[in-house]
Design a protein around this motif. Structure first.
Motif, PDB file in Angstrom:
ATOM      1  N   CYS A   1       0.791  -1.228   0.000  1.00  0.00           N
ATOM      2  CA  CYS A   1       0.000   0.000   0.000  1.00  0.00           C
ATOM      3  C   CYS A   1       0.825   1.282   0.000  1.00  0.00           C
ATOM      4  CB  CYS A   1      -0.893   0.047   1.232  1.00  0.00           C
ATOM      5  SG  CYS A   1      -1.930  -1.383   1.467  1.00  0.00           S
ATOM      6  N   TYR A   2       2.060   1.220   0.487  1.00  0.00           N
ATOM      7  CA  TYR A   2       2.778   2.465   0.739  1.00  0.00           C
ATOM      8  C   TYR A   2       4.274   2.194   0.810  1.00  0.00           C
ATOM      9  CZ  TYR A   2       3.436   7.121   2.780  1.00  0.00           C
ATOM     10  OH  TYR A   2       3.799   8.421   3.001  1.00  0.00           O
ATOM     11  N   THR A   3       5.072   3.202   0.459  1.00  0.00           N
ATOM     12  CA  THR A   3       6.529   3.157   0.574  1.00  0.00           C
ATOM     13  C   THR A   3       7.000   4.468   1.179  1.00  0.00           C
ATOM     14  OG1 THR A   3       6.724   1.733  -1.367  1.00  0.00           O
ATOM     15  CG2 THR A   3       8.700   2.937  -0.709  1.00  0.00           C
ATOM     16  N   HIS A   4       7.979   4.404   2.080  1.00  0.00           N
ATOM     17  CA  HIS A   4       8.520   5.625   2.672  1.00  0.00           C
ATOM     18  C   HIS A   4      10.019   5.484   2.920  1.00  0.00           C
ATOM     19  CE1 HIS A   4       8.521   9.410   4.783  1.00  0.00           C
ATOM     20  NE2 HIS A   4       9.212   8.842   5.751  1.00  0.00           N
ATOM     21  N   ASP A   5      10.768   6.507   2.511  1.00  0.00           N
ATOM     22  CA  ASP A   5      12.211   6.578   2.749  1.00  0.00           C
ATOM     23  C   ASP A   5      12.422   7.381   4.033  1.00  0.00           C
ATOM     24  OD1 ASP A   5      14.925   7.022   2.797  1.00  0.00           O
ATOM     25  OD2 ASP A   5      15.059   7.687   0.717  1.00  0.00           O
TER      26      ASP A   5
ATOM     27  N   ALA B   1       5.006  -5.278   6.901  1.00  0.00           N
ATOM     28  CA  ALA B   1       5.714  -4.433   5.945  1.00  0.00           C
ATOM     29  C   ALA B   1       7.210  -4.699   6.078  1.00  0.00           C
ATOM     30  CB  ALA B   1       5.392  -2.968   6.209  1.00  0.00           C
ATOM     31  N   SER B   2       7.964  -4.454   5.025  1.00  0.00           N
ATOM     32  CA  SER B   2       9.413  -4.699   5.027  1.00  0.00           C
ATOM     33  C   SER B   2      10.171  -3.416   5.327  1.00  0.00           C
ATOM     34  CB  SER B   2       9.872  -5.210   3.663  1.00  0.00           C
ATOM     35  OG  SER B   2       9.313  -6.464   3.404  1.00  0.00           O
ATOM     36  N   LEU B   3      11.284  -3.560   6.019  1.00  0.00           N
ATOM     37  CA  LEU B   3      12.174  -2.446   6.312  1.00  0.00           C
ATOM     38  C   LEU B   3      13.585  -2.879   5.952  1.00  0.00           C
ATOM     39  CD1 LEU B   3      12.097   0.404   7.833  1.00  0.00           C
ATOM     40  CD2 LEU B   3      13.191  -0.851   9.690  1.00  0.00           C
ATOM     41  N   THR B   4      14.237  -2.106   5.107  1.00  0.00           N
ATOM     42  CA  THR B   4      15.628  -2.384   4.754  1.00  0.00           C
ATOM     43  C   THR B   4      16.488  -1.210   5.213  1.00  0.00           C
ATOM     44  OG1 THR B   4      15.376  -1.418   2.542  1.00  0.00           O
ATOM     45  CG2 THR B   4      15.030  -3.794   2.748  1.00  0.00           C
ATOM     46  N   TYR B   5      17.754  -1.509   5.554  1.00  0.00           N
ATOM     47  CA  TYR B   5      18.672  -0.455   5.991  1.00  0.00           C
ATOM     48  C   TYR B   5      20.107  -0.970   5.910  1.00  0.00           C
ATOM     49  CZ  TYR B   5      18.568  -3.071  10.398  1.00  0.00           C
ATOM     50  OH  TYR B   5      18.633  -4.061  11.351  1.00  0.00           O
ATOM     51  N   LEU B   6      21.031  -0.028   6.004  1.00  0.00           N
ATOM     52  CA  LEU B   6      22.457  -0.345   6.025  1.00  0.00           C
ATOM     53  C   LEU B   6      23.033  -0.013   7.389  1.00  0.00           C
ATOM     54  CD1 LEU B   6      23.639   1.201   2.628  1.00  0.00           C
ATOM     55  CD2 LEU B   6      23.247  -1.213   3.123  1.00  0.00           C
ATOM     56  N   ALA B   7      23.887  -0.893   7.906  1.00  0.00           N
ATOM     57  CA  ALA B   7      24.644  -0.635   9.131  1.00  0.00           C
ATOM     58  C   ALA B   7      26.080  -1.054   8.864  1.00  0.00           C
ATOM     59  CB  ALA B   7      24.058  -1.416  10.306  1.00  0.00           C
ATOM     60  N   ASN B   8      26.986  -0.106   8.967  1.00  0.00           N
ATOM     61  CA  ASN B   8      28.410  -0.362   8.658  1.00  0.00           C
ATOM     62  C   ASN B   8      28.571  -0.930   7.256  1.00  0.00           C
ATOM     63  OD1 ASN B   8      29.482   0.543  11.124  1.00  0.00           O
ATOM     64  ND2 ASN B   8      28.923  -1.396  12.094  1.00  0.00           N
TER      65      ASN B   8
END
Length: 110
Positions: free
Chosen positions: A43-47, A90-97
């Motif tokens: 339904c939705y995407t947010h940065d 909902a999915s959450l992606t991110y970068l760490a190091n």
């Protein structure tokens, strides 16, 4: 590390069975900066951008629910809206190091 990033969705309001307002809440408890945090669902995407350790951000958005009439047009005269509508995690992606991580939110039933 993904256990230290909390991603929650909750129902904020429901309007005449046609529209719901959902809030996504992301909390960084990793002890470090996380970057390029992107949440998405059907339904939705947010940065969300970047999060410092301990930072919490949220966003709310509206989702229009199908009407009985639109369901009947798409699926036939016997189609009905179920008692509960489920929004999957909902999915959450991110970068760490520099390493990519992915996690999911809770499931929301309306």
């Amino acid at each position: 590390m993904s256990d230290e990033v909390l991603f929650t969705q909750k129902l904020v309001s429901k309007d005449n069975d046609n529209k719901v307002n959902i809030e996504w809440i992301v909390e960084n408890n990793t002890g470090e900066l996380i970057e390029d945090v992107l949440a998405l669902s059907q339904c939705y995407t947010h940065d969300f951008g970047n999060f410092e350790d301990g930072e919490v951000k949220s966003i709310s958005f509206d989702v229009e629910l199908p009407s009985t009439e639109s369901l009947k047009m798409d699926f036939g005269d016997d189609a009905v809206i179920p008692d509960k509508i489920t929004f999957g995690g909902a999915s959450l992606t991110y970068l760490a190091n520099g390493v990519s991580f992915k996690t999911k939110s809770n499931i929301l039933e309306i």
